[in-house]
Design a protein around this motif. Sequence first.
Motif, short mmCIF file in Angstrom:
data_model
loop_
_atom_site.label_atom_id
_atom_site.label_comp_id
_atom_site.label_asym_id
_atom_site.label_seq_id
_atom_site.Cartn_x
_atom_site.Cartn_y
_atom_site.Cartn_z
N ASP A 144 -0.58 30.59 30.68
CA ASP A 144 -1.48 31.60 31.23
C ASP A 144 -1.87 32.57 30.13
OD1 ASP A 144 -1.30 30.46 33.72
OD2 ASP A 144 0.00 32.00 34.57
N ARG A 145 -2.99 33.26 30.35
CA ARG A 145 -3.48 34.23 29.37
C ARG A 145 -3.23 35.64 29.89
NH1 ARG A 145 -5.90 32.36 25.22
NH2 ARG A 145 -7.09 34.25 24.84
N LEU A 146 -3.04 36.56 28.95
CA LEU A 146 -2.81 37.96 29.28
C LEU A 146 -3.86 38.83 28.61
CD1 LEU A 146 1.05 38.10 28.71
CD2 LEU A 146 -0.15 37.95 30.90
N ARG A 147 -4.16 39.95 29.23
CA ARG A 147 -5.09 40.93 28.66
C ARG A 147 -4.29 42.20 28.42
NH1 ARG A 147 -9.55 40.67 32.14
NH2 ARG A 147 -10.32 39.14 30.66
N TYR A 148 -4.51 42.82 27.26
CA TYR A 148 -3.81 44.05 26.89
C TYR A 148 -4.81 45.19 26.86
CZ TYR A 148 -0.25 40.74 25.44
OH TYR A 148 0.67 39.74 25.42
N ILE A 149 -4.51 46.25 27.59
CA ILE A 149 -5.36 47.43 27.61
C ILE A 149 -4.57 48.58 26.99
CG2 ILE A 149 -6.60 49.07 29.06
CD1 ILE A 149 -6.89 46.78 31.11
N VAL A 150 -5.08 49.13 25.89
CA VAL A 150 -4.43 50.25 25.21
C VAL A 150 -5.15 51.52 25.65
CG1 VAL A 150 -3.82 51.27 22.99
CG2 VAL A 150 -3.86 48.77 23.26
N LEU A 151 -4.39 52.45 26.24
CA LEU A 151 -4.98 53.66 26.79
C LEU A 151 -4.00 54.82 26.62
CD1 LEU A 151 -7.38 54.81 28.46
CD2 LEU A 151 -6.09 54.19 30.50
N ASP A 152 -4.41 55.82 25.89
CA ASP A 152 -3.59 57.02 25.70
C ASP A 152 -2.17 56.70 25.21
OD1 ASP A 152 -5.69 58.66 26.55
OD2 ASP A 152 -5.08 58.50 28.65
N GLY A 153 -2.06 55.84 24.22
CA GLY A 153 -0.77 55.52 23.63
C GLY A 153 0.10 54.60 24.46
N GLU A 154 -0.42 54.07 25.56
CA GLU A 154 0.33 53.13 26.39
C GLU A 154 -0.42 51.81 26.45
OE1 GLU A 154 2.31 56.37 29.45
OE2 GLU A 154 1.13 54.74 30.25
N VAL A 155 0.31 50.76 26.74
CA VAL A 155 -0.30 49.43 26.85
C VAL A 155 -0.07 48.89 28.25
CG1 VAL A 155 -0.31 47.07 25.97
CG2 VAL A 155 0.11 48.98 24.41
N ARG A 156 -1.13 48.43 28.85
CA ARG A 156 -1.02 47.77 30.16
C ARG A 156 -1.28 46.29 29.96
NH1 ARG A 156 -3.76 51.89 34.49
NH2 ARG A 156 -2.68 53.73 33.72
N ILE A 157 -0.46 45.48 30.60
CA ILE A 157 -0.59 44.04 30.48
C ILE A 157 -1.07 43.50 31.83
CG2 ILE A 157 0.61 41.87 30.01
CD1 ILE A 157 2.68 43.50 28.45
N LEU A 158 -2.19 42.78 31.79
CA LEU A 158 -2.76 42.22 33.00
C LEU A 158 -2.95 40.72 32.84
CD1 LEU A 158 -5.61 44.85 33.48
CD2 LEU A 158 -3.43 44.77 34.69
N PRO A 159 -2.65 39.96 33.86
CA PRO A 159 -2.92 38.53 33.78
C PRO A 159 -4.42 38.27 33.86
CG PRO A 159 -2.10 39.09 35.96
CD PRO A 159 -2.05 40.34 35.13
N VAL A 160 -4.90 37.31 33.09
CA VAL A 160 -6.29 36.89 33.17
C VAL A 160 -6.34 35.79 34.22
CG1 VAL A 160 -8.21 35.84 31.92
CG2 VAL A 160 -6.72 37.48 30.76
#
Length: 78
Positions: free
Chosen positions: A28-44
């Motif tokens: 599976d693929r993951l998407r990384y969102i960097v926002l205000d010094g934090e990283v959110r990991i979301l499945p694609v």
Amino acid sequence: MLESAVTKKGQTTLPKPVRDTLGVKAGDRLRYIVLDGEVRILPVRPIRRLFGVLKHDGPPVTVGEMNRAVADGASDTL
């Protein structure tokens, strides 16, 4: 709190509770969102996974009927 190490190649293993929460498996693929010094990991999610998600029990509607419904909804917000 869960932790994992980062290898020299910048790789890491997602702990099983994280994989389970995200509903991801090998390949599976993951998407990384960097926002205000934090990283959110979301499945694609591939679009094909959406097939059958929405249920409609009534008769089919035409594109014209859908367009009128959208226009009516948009005019309600103005």
